[in-house]
Design an enzyme around this catalytic site. Structure first.
Site, short mmCIF file in Angstrom:
data_model
loop_
_atom_site.label_atom_id
_atom_site.label_comp_id
_atom_site.label_asym_id
_atom_site.label_seq_id
_atom_site.Cartn_x
_atom_site.Cartn_y
_atom_site.Cartn_z
N TYR A 51 -5.58 4.50 0.56
CA TYR A 51 -4.17 4.46 0.84
C TYR A 51 -3.48 5.34 1.79
O TYR A 51 -2.17 5.86 1.53
CB TYR A 51 -3.26 4.04 -0.54
CG TYR A 51 -3.48 2.57 -1.17
CD1 TYR A 51 -2.98 1.63 -0.40
CD2 TYR A 51 -3.95 2.65 -2.38
CE1 TYR A 51 -3.11 0.54 -1.00
CE2 TYR A 51 -3.99 1.42 -2.98
CZ TYR A 51 -3.72 0.35 -2.43
OH TYR A 51 -3.89 -0.89 -2.95
N ASN A 118 -0.24 -6.57 -7.73
CA ASN A 118 -0.08 -7.86 -7.09
C ASN A 118 -1.31 -8.50 -6.81
O ASN A 118 -1.69 -9.23 -5.78
CB ASN A 118 0.68 -7.57 -5.52
CG ASN A 118 0.16 -6.67 -4.95
OD1 ASN A 118 -0.89 -6.22 -5.22
ND2 ASN A 118 0.84 -6.61 -3.72
P1 DAT Z 1 -0.12 -5.25 1.07
O1 DAT Z 1 -0.80 -5.16 -0.04
O2 DAT Z 1 0.49 -6.45 1.13
O3 DAT Z 1 -0.97 -4.98 2.30
P2 DAT Z 1 1.10 -2.83 1.76
O4 DAT Z 1 -0.13 -2.32 2.23
O5 DAT Z 1 2.46 -2.50 2.48
O6 DAT Z 1 1.06 -4.24 1.25
O7 DAT Z 1 1.40 -1.86 0.46
C1 DAT Z 1 0.28 -1.40 -0.41
C2 DAT Z 1 0.44 -1.73 -1.72
O8 DAT Z 1 1.75 -0.87 -2.42
C3 DAT Z 1 1.00 -3.17 -2.12
O9 DAT Z 1 -0.18 -4.20 -2.44
C4 DAT Z 1 1.93 -2.96 -3.43
C5 DAT Z 1 2.48 -1.59 -3.21
N1 DAT Z 1 3.85 -1.81 -2.48
C6 DAT Z 1 4.18 -1.91 -1.19
N2 DAT Z 1 5.53 -1.75 -0.79
C7 DAT Z 1 6.07 -1.30 -2.16
C8 DAT Z 1 7.44 -1.10 -2.69
N3 DAT Z 1 8.19 -1.33 -1.75
N4 DAT Z 1 7.38 -1.04 -4.14
C9 DAT Z 1 6.26 -0.85 -4.88
N5 DAT Z 1 5.01 -0.96 -4.42
C10 DAT Z 1 5.22 -1.44 -3.15
#
Ligand code: DAT
Ligand code: MG
Length: 137
Positions: A51, A118
């Site tokens: 991450y 999720n």
């Molecule tokens: P994705 O998993 O759809 O690629 P991402 O890479 O933007 O989404 O974010 C990684 C993870 O972090 C995501 O699965 C859930 C968490 N996340 C993202 N945006 C968030 C938010 N605004 N509040 C809380 N958790 C969040």
């Protein structure tokens, strides 16, 4: 044909809720191929690398804490344009607004749900797929 590989993670909530089989079933039913599969209880170091793009964001700490709270299933998945295709199967990030028919839309639990719970992760580009697959396999 644009055969690609992507990293799919079934997150701790998916594993704990017994949804591993259902999620893998959807991936296979779509026609994608499971090339490698492993159960991993990730440590902080691995999650920090996984991450790294989110380091410093407000949701980073709760996300990493959640991801190290239990085992995940990591899958190397191959298929035609599978990187975009799996993200389409997964649905949008927030399960509350993810469309019906998607993994997050159909299986996400709204009551008491946090956005990080999720169910799945999918790589978002060829570069991140290569980087993430090297981390987890
Ligand atoms: P994705 O998993 O759809 O690629 P991402 O890479 O933007 O989404 O974010 C990684 C993870 O972090 C995501 O699965 C859930 C968490 N996340 C993202 N945006 C968030 C938010 N605004 N509040 C809380 N958790 C969040
Ligand atoms: Mg992402």
């Amino acid at each position: 044909l644009e055969v690609e590989e992507t990293l799919v993670l079934i997150k701790p909530d998916g594993v704990a809720r017994g949804l591993t089989g259902e999620i893998l079933r959807r991936i296979e039913a779509k026609g994608y191929q499971l090339v490698d599969l492993r159960f991993v209880h990730a440590d902080r170091d691995l999650l920090a690398q996984h991450y790294e793009e989110h380091q410093g964001k407000p949701f980073y700490e709760p996300l990493v804490e959640f991801m190290e709270s239990g085992p995940v299933v990591a899958a190397r998945v191959a298929g035609n344009r599978v990187i975009e295709g799996f993200r389409s199967l997964a649905g949008t990030t927030d399960p509350s607004s993810a469309a019906p028919g998607t993994i997050r839309g159909d299986l996400g639990r709204d009551w008491g749900l946090k956005v990080q719970q999720n169910l799945v992760h999918g790589s978002d580009s060829t570069e991140s797929a290569a980087r993430e697959l090297a981390l987890w396999f």
